[in-house]
Design a protein around this motif. Sequence first.
Motif, PDB file in Angstrom:
ATOM      1  N   ALA A 152       0.819  -1.208   0.000  1.00 57.41           N
ATOM      2  CA  ALA A 152       0.000   0.000   0.000  1.00 57.41           C
ATOM      3  C   ALA A 152       0.857   1.265   0.000  1.00 57.41           C
ATOM      4  O   ALA A 152       0.442   2.306  -0.536  1.00 57.41           O
ATOM      5  CB  ALA A 152      -0.923   0.004   1.221  1.00 57.41           C
ATOM      6  N   LEU A 153       2.062   1.190   0.576  1.00 55.98           N
ATOM      7  CA  LEU A 153       2.953   2.354   0.583  1.00 55.98           C
ATOM      8  C   LEU A 153       3.550   2.618  -0.797  1.00 55.98           C
ATOM      9  O   LEU A 153       4.066   3.706  -1.043  1.00 55.98           O
ATOM     10  CB  LEU A 153       4.089   2.146   1.595  1.00 55.98           C
ATOM     11  CG  LEU A 153       3.674   1.924   3.050  1.00 55.98           C
ATOM     12  CD1 LEU A 153       4.900   1.881   3.945  1.00 55.98           C
ATOM     13  CD2 LEU A 153       2.719   2.998   3.517  1.00 55.98           C
ATOM     14  N   ARG A 154       3.507   1.626  -1.676  1.00 50.51           N
ATOM     15  CA  ARG A 154       4.002   1.735  -3.052  1.00 50.51           C
ATOM     16  C   ARG A 154       5.436   2.273  -3.124  1.00 50.51           C
ATOM     17  O   ARG A 154       5.694   3.331  -3.721  1.00 50.51           O
ATOM     18  CB  ARG A 154       3.076   2.636  -3.872  1.00 50.51           C
ATOM     19  CG  ARG A 154       1.656   2.100  -3.931  1.00 50.51           C
ATOM     20  CD  ARG A 154       0.807   2.935  -4.863  1.00 50.51           C
ATOM     21  NE  ARG A 154      -0.591   2.825  -4.501  1.00 50.51           N
ATOM     22  CZ  ARG A 154      -1.571   3.521  -5.044  1.00 50.51           C
ATOM     23  NH1 ARG A 154      -1.297   4.376  -6.007  1.00 50.51           N
ATOM     24  NH2 ARG A 154      -2.804   3.380  -4.660  1.00 50.51           N
ATOM     25  N   PRO A 155       6.382   1.569  -2.517  1.00 52.56           N
ATOM     26  CA  PRO A 155       7.770   2.060  -2.570  1.00 52.56           C
ATOM     27  C   PRO A 155       8.310   2.190  -3.987  1.00 52.56           C
ATOM     28  O   PRO A 155       9.224   2.992  -4.228  1.00 52.56           O
ATOM     29  CB  PRO A 155       8.535   1.010  -1.760  1.00 52.56           C
ATOM     30  CG  PRO A 155       7.644  -0.190  -1.706  1.00 52.56           C
ATOM     31  CD  PRO A 155       6.262   0.325  -1.741  1.00 52.56           C
ATOM     32  N   LEU A 165      -7.378  -5.702  -6.454  1.00 50.00           N
ATOM     33  CA  LEU A 165      -6.501  -6.550  -5.663  1.00 50.00           C
ATOM     34  C   LEU A 165      -5.625  -5.746  -4.705  1.00 50.00           C
ATOM     35  O   LEU A 165      -4.817  -6.330  -3.972  1.00 50.00           O
ATOM     36  CB  LEU A 165      -5.607  -7.385  -6.590  1.00 50.00           C
ATOM     37  CG  LEU A 165      -6.346  -8.302  -7.565  1.00 50.00           C
ATOM     38  CD1 LEU A 165      -5.359  -9.012  -8.467  1.00 50.00           C
ATOM     39  CD2 LEU A 165      -7.217  -9.311  -6.822  1.00 50.00           C
ATOM     40  N   ARG A 166      -5.768  -4.430  -4.701  1.00 48.75           N
ATOM     41  CA  ARG A 166      -4.988  -3.610  -3.788  1.00 48.75           C
ATOM     42  C   ARG A 166      -5.335  -3.972  -2.339  1.00 48.75           C
ATOM     43  O   ARG A 166      -6.440  -4.428  -2.047  1.00 48.75           O
ATOM     44  CB  ARG A 166      -5.249  -2.132  -4.045  1.00 48.75           C
ATOM     45  CG  ARG A 166      -4.540  -1.607  -5.300  1.00 48.75           C
ATOM     46  CD  ARG A 166      -4.857  -0.154  -5.554  1.00 48.75           C
ATOM     47  NE  ARG A 166      -4.043   0.385  -6.646  1.00 48.75           N
ATOM     48  CZ  ARG A 166      -4.166   1.610  -7.147  1.00 48.75           C
ATOM     49  NH1 ARG A 166      -5.091   2.436  -6.657  1.00 48.75           N
ATOM     50  NH2 ARG A 166      -3.390   2.022  -8.124  1.00 48.75           N
ATOM     51  N   PRO A 167      -4.406  -3.738  -1.401  1.00 51.57           N
ATOM     52  CA  PRO A 167      -4.592  -4.223  -0.025  1.00 51.57           C
ATOM     53  C   PRO A 167      -5.887  -3.769   0.648  1.00 51.57           C
ATOM     54  O   PRO A 167      -6.544  -4.578   1.317  1.00 51.57           O
ATOM     55  CB  PRO A 167      -3.365  -3.667   0.704  1.00 51.57           C
ATOM     56  CG  PRO A 167      -2.326  -3.559  -0.365  1.00 51.57           C
ATOM     57  CD  PRO A 167      -3.068  -3.166  -1.608  1.00 51.57           C
ATOM     58  N   PHE A 168      -6.285  -2.513   0.492  1.00 49.96           N
ATOM     59  CA  PHE A 168      -7.497  -2.040   1.162  1.00 49.96           C
ATOM     60  C   PHE A 168      -8.749  -2.434   0.384  1.00 49.96           C
ATOM     61  O   PHE A 168      -9.763  -2.802   0.977  1.00 49.96           O
ATOM     62  CB  PHE A 168      -7.438  -0.526   1.346  1.00 49.96           C
ATOM     63  CG  PHE A 168      -6.269  -0.066   2.162  1.00 49.96           C
ATOM     64  CD1 PHE A 168      -6.170  -0.409   3.499  1.00 49.96           C
ATOM     65  CD2 PHE A 168      -5.252   0.681   1.586  1.00 49.96           C
ATOM     66  CE1 PHE A 168      -5.080  -0.010   4.262  1.00 49.96           C
ATOM     67  CE2 PHE A 168      -4.159   1.088   2.331  1.00 49.96           C
ATOM     68  CZ  PHE A 168      -4.066   0.742   3.672  1.00 49.96           C
ATOM     69  N   ALA A 169      -8.682  -2.370  -0.932  1.00 51.07           N
ATOM     70  CA  ALA A 169      -9.839  -2.738  -1.745  1.00 51.07           C
ATOM     71  C   ALA A 169     -10.189  -4.213  -1.566  1.00 51.07           C
ATOM     72  O   ALA A 169     -11.369  -4.583  -1.535  1.00 51.07           O
ATOM     73  CB  ALA A 169      -9.568  -2.438  -3.218  1.00 51.07           C
ATOM     74  N   SER A 170      -9.176  -5.059  -1.422  1.00 48.39           N
ATOM     75  CA  SER A 170      -9.414  -6.498  -1.275  1.00 48.39           C
ATOM     76  C   SER A 170      -9.710  -6.897   0.162  1.00 48.39           C
ATOM     77  O   SER A 170     -10.129  -8.027   0.412  1.00 48.39           O
ATOM     78  CB  SER A 170      -8.188  -7.272  -1.757  1.00 48.39           C
ATOM     79  OG  SER A 170      -7.069  -7.012  -0.914  1.00 48.39           O
ATOM     80  N   GLY A 171      -9.474  -5.994   1.104  1.00 45.56           N
ATOM     81  CA  GLY A 171      -9.688  -6.315   2.510  1.00 45.56           C
ATOM     82  C   GLY A 171      -8.499  -6.984   3.166  1.00 45.56           C
ATOM     83  O   GLY A 171      -8.585  -7.406   4.323  1.00 45.56           O
ATOM     84  N   ALA A 172      -7.367  -7.073   2.472  1.00 46.40           N
ATOM     85  CA  ALA A 172      -6.190  -7.730   3.044  1.00 46.40           C
ATOM     86  C   ALA A 172      -5.616  -6.943   4.215  1.00 46.40           C
ATOM     87  O   ALA A 172      -5.003  -7.521   5.122  1.00 46.40           O
ATOM     88  CB  ALA A 172      -5.115  -7.916   1.967  1.00 46.40           C
ATOM     89  N   VAL A 173      -5.797  -5.624   4.197  1.00 45.70           N
ATOM     90  CA  VAL A 173      -5.323  -4.762   5.286  1.00 45.70           C
ATOM     91  C   VAL A 173      -6.507  -3.986   5.837  1.00 45.70           C
ATOM     92  O   VAL A 173      -7.229  -3.339   5.077  1.00 45.70           O
ATOM     93  CB  VAL A 173      -4.236  -3.785   4.794  1.00 45.70           C
ATOM     94  CG1 VAL A 173      -3.798  -2.859   5.924  1.00 45.70           C
ATOM     95  CG2 VAL A 173      -3.034  -4.549   4.248  1.00 45.70           C
ATOM     96  N   PRO A 174      -6.737  -4.020   7.152  1.00 49.63           N
ATOM     97  CA  PRO A 174      -7.861  -3.286   7.737  1.00 49.63           C
ATOM     98  C   PRO A 174      -7.729  -1.779   7.515  1.00 49.63           C
ATOM     99  O   PRO A 174      -6.613  -1.235   7.552  1.00 49.63           O
ATOM    100  CB  PRO A 174      -7.776  -3.643   9.229  1.00 49.63           C
ATOM    101  CG  PRO A 174      -6.985  -4.900   9.294  1.00 49.63           C
ATOM    102  CD  PRO A 174      -6.021  -4.835   8.154  1.00 49.63           C
ATOM    103  N   ILE A 175      -8.834  -1.130   7.304  1.00 51.24           N
ATOM    104  CA  ILE A 175      -8.831   0.311   7.065  1.00 51.24           C
ATOM    105  C   ILE A 175      -8.214   1.096   8.229  1.00 51.24           C
ATOM    106  O   ILE A 175      -7.411   2.011   7.995  1.00 51.24           O
ATOM    107  CB  ILE A 175     -10.252   0.808   6.749  1.00 51.24           C
ATOM    108  CG1 ILE A 175     -10.700   0.244   5.403  1.00 51.24           C
ATOM    109  CG2 ILE A 175     -10.320   2.326   6.739  1.00 51.24           C
ATOM    110  CD1 ILE A 175     -12.135   0.585   5.035  1.00 51.24           C
TER     111      ILE A 175
END
Length: 483
Positions: free
Chosen positions: A196-199, A261-271
């Motif tokens: 999500a930080l997109r380094p 498939l991004r972390p927040f859109a997919s729910g992989a990382v909590p908001i």
Amino acid sequence: MSVKGPANAQLPLCVDLDGTLTPSDTLVEGLLGTLGRPAMFGAARALVTNGRTGLKRFTATAAPLDASLLPYCEPLLSYIKAQRGSGRRVVLVTAADISVARRVASHLGLFDEVIASDGRENLKGSAKARALVSRFGQRGFAYAGNAASDLDVWREAGAVILVNAPRHVADAARALCNVEAEFPPVGGVLRGIVRALRPHQWSKNFLIFIPLFTAHALNSGGAWLAAIATFAAFCATASAIYVVNDLTDLPADRRHPRKRLRPFASGAVPIPVGLGAAAALLATGLLLATLSGTLPVLLLYAMLSVSYSLRLKELPLVDVFVLAGLYTVRMFAGALAIGHSLSLWLLGFSAFLFLSLALVKRVEELRSTAKSGGGWLARRGYTPDDAATLQSFGTASSFAASLVLALFVQGEATAQSYASPGMLWAIVPLILFWQCRVWLSAARGYMHDDPIVYAARDWVSWVVAASAFLILAAAKSVGNIVL
């Protein structure tokens, strides 16, 4: 999933929504949907006037949830389908507003009944436990949940279903009641945060170092230190803004064939984890910018970026000009850090070049949407039919950038700064070749939707960049050579 014991078909299966059925939080998503809009102030008034239940009711109306876009816990859905197929009654019971719960239930078609907050009572924790005991009796239901607040419900339940529960919550629940089934948390949150930080996007911030070259300050240790601190400040701030952008763009990302498939859109990382990370990164960026003396430019960058995320990205043409401006702001920051001003030649060249790259990004998104059968690009002011027009704008900008570079090469100021200014002419066709290749790749569908990411992964782009650097170095140090 692990089944601990046989399911009791006589016990209704009551399923929580936020954090259980979906890894997301529907209230937070609704609040994010009001950011940058008048409804944001209405949400604040609703909270002050009617508390949390009033906030939920207002948000559900002001930012209606599209239940079809929510990420769901697929193993739990499969379990619910199997239980319902065996004749078991299934109930959606949630602290979310009743209108949100009904949308989810209607979309999934798996629930016989919906129990939720009604605008007067927040159905969470002990309130939820009382409602279920009143409806089914003590020990008369099985409950699927995930949070510490669900322990009050499990004390009254006849069976426990643990879904994505932290270890301490799961241990406490096991001590209260028989566990019917467990759906352990899916790992990879840390990996998702890094994504999500997109380094990889930090490569854009190398523009900060360009003034070191144009000001011929490569031998200054102080200039390098200031530029590095500014680079780190922009990387931290950019990552914070990327997180905010993802959080405010959840519905649009979930409609996108790849961004879903991004972390927040997919729910992989909590908001909430994303919100905390964004705050920490922003604080770090502001501190580093203060130390390097570039805080005003960083604030301008942050203001433009947030405005772009919340609203400006929806305005046709305004969006690409803002993107181009964000590239240029990075160079201003680098110049301020080392105490040198940018030349008008560099500003002219970069303005056309960055506008071209911004247009490439938008054209690629439009073509990707067209391939997937979409119409209007979500949260953008374009249709796929606009791609050809935007491409003509972009290619014209590419040639204009090369023309400005050619005029700069033959200028008197350039002749005074380089031992062999004629060698710089070789950079002009290199840059033009690279830009034409970028547009050709976009036309053939090879382009990543961000041209900077594409260039970072493209070996030809690396060869072009290395060649340009060698030419600059030779023109600076080798005298009396005219091409």
